[in-house]
Design an enzyme around this catalytic site. Sequence first.
Site, PDB file in Angstrom:
ATOM      1  N   ASP A 147      30.048  24.181  36.179  1.00  0.00           N
ATOM      2  CA  ASP A 147      29.784  22.926  35.445  1.00  0.00           C
ATOM      3  C   ASP A 147      28.783  23.241  34.343  1.00  0.00           C
ATOM      4  O   ASP A 147      27.623  22.847  34.387  1.00  0.00           O
ATOM      5  CB  ASP A 147      29.214  21.893  36.422  1.00  0.00           C
ATOM      6  CG  ASP A 147      28.969  20.544  35.769  1.00  0.00           C
ATOM      7  OD1 ASP A 147      29.377  20.346  34.617  1.00  0.00           O
ATOM      8  OD2 ASP A 147      28.349  19.690  36.412  1.00  0.00           O
ATOM      9  N   THR A 195      27.623  24.228  30.111  1.00  0.00           N
ATOM     10  CA  THR A 195      27.769  23.792  28.729  1.00  0.00           C
ATOM     11  C   THR A 195      28.901  24.594  28.081  1.00  0.00           C
ATOM     12  O   THR A 195      29.524  25.445  28.717  1.00  0.00           O
ATOM     13  CB  THR A 195      26.433  24.005  27.994  1.00  0.00           C
ATOM     14  OG1 THR A 195      25.834  25.212  28.482  1.00  0.00           O
ATOM     15  CG2 THR A 195      25.465  22.889  28.286  1.00  0.00           C
ATOM     16  N   ASP A 196      29.163  24.350  26.788  1.00  0.00           N
ATOM     17  CA  ASP A 196      30.242  25.063  26.082  1.00  0.00           C
ATOM     18  C   ASP A 196      29.949  26.567  26.010  1.00  0.00           C
ATOM     19  O   ASP A 196      28.803  26.985  26.145  1.00  0.00           O
ATOM     20  CB  ASP A 196      30.392  24.507  24.650  1.00  0.00           C
ATOM     21  CG  ASP A 196      30.955  23.101  24.650  1.00  0.00           C
ATOM     22  OD1 ASP A 196      31.593  22.726  25.648  1.00  0.00           O
ATOM     23  OD2 ASP A 196      30.748  22.389  23.661  1.00  0.00           O
TER      24      ASP A 196
END
Length: 286
Positions: free
Chosen positions: A158, A160-161
């Site tokens: 889960d 970030t980009d």
Amino acid sequence: MSGPNWITEKSYHNTFSMGFKVKAHLHSEKSPYQQIDVFDTDAVGKLLLLDGKTMVSDKDEFVYHEVVSHIPCMVARSVKKVLIIGGGDGGVVREFVKHPEIERIDLVEIDERVIEVSKIYFPHCTSGLSDKRVRVLPQDGFAFIKKAKKEYDIIVVDSTDPVDFASGLFTDEFYQDVFNALTDEGIMMNQTENPFLDEWGIKNIYNNMRRVFPIVYSFNAPMLIYPGVFWTFGFSSKKYRPTDLNPNKIPFMTLLQRNLSWYNMDWHKSAFSLSNFHKKLIGQES
Ligand code: SAM
């Protein structure tokens, strides 16, 4: 529309961004890892941004958090230990806590400040963190995963980009480490970006997952605050397919799903029927 009362997220691949009318700028700080902001907005309630990118909002957080947790729980034949890498807003933990069979939930979040800020502004997301089965480990998930061997039944990435300290979490090296950290019937769930806006990126992510996992599937769910709304997720597994629901868990989920906002078993079974567009971009045969 733009102006002093609007926040425009940092553009996605320099091509696209979405804007939100702002009621108040509630929080701003620079942690050792990233810029953390919380806004109050008309459209989506409270909105968390990390380095200018939208992460969580009051309005749609349940979609992401329910799909990455209840799908693998309903497929796995036994879930004792779960690992979440990233996820400092706590929403995924909150959903796993609803499964009494789970004995341990490890949350490995690199930035403790995201957890603390989320406790203040998103207490409905962080409510599960006080559960006795949860261990919060402020560490880099890329380094942490290398030490775990056949330990977890489910691992959720889960993050970030795929930029900066999160970029390693989308490589085949990392997926191999996740594979090694999973039990023999283990399942990995991850967010895999917007295929309309990142054609190359999504192909690369799925190619990397397929190099490691024998079973790789994809599905989508709308994320109102993510660029373009059409968001994809990956299901990678050692043994079970995503539509192989565990029959023993159906009575439990029949009760639980009445109190969920997005997930139900009918949606789960249909979510893996993909459009030609989606299949083509992830390289799945028609
Ligand atoms: N569900 C939302 C999404 O995917 O956009 C929010 C996810 S959560 C807020 C993303 C978290 O991943 C951030 O708090 C970030 O600090 C954390 N993160 C990024 N790279 C990481 C790493 N290498 N190890 C552990 N956590 C990481």
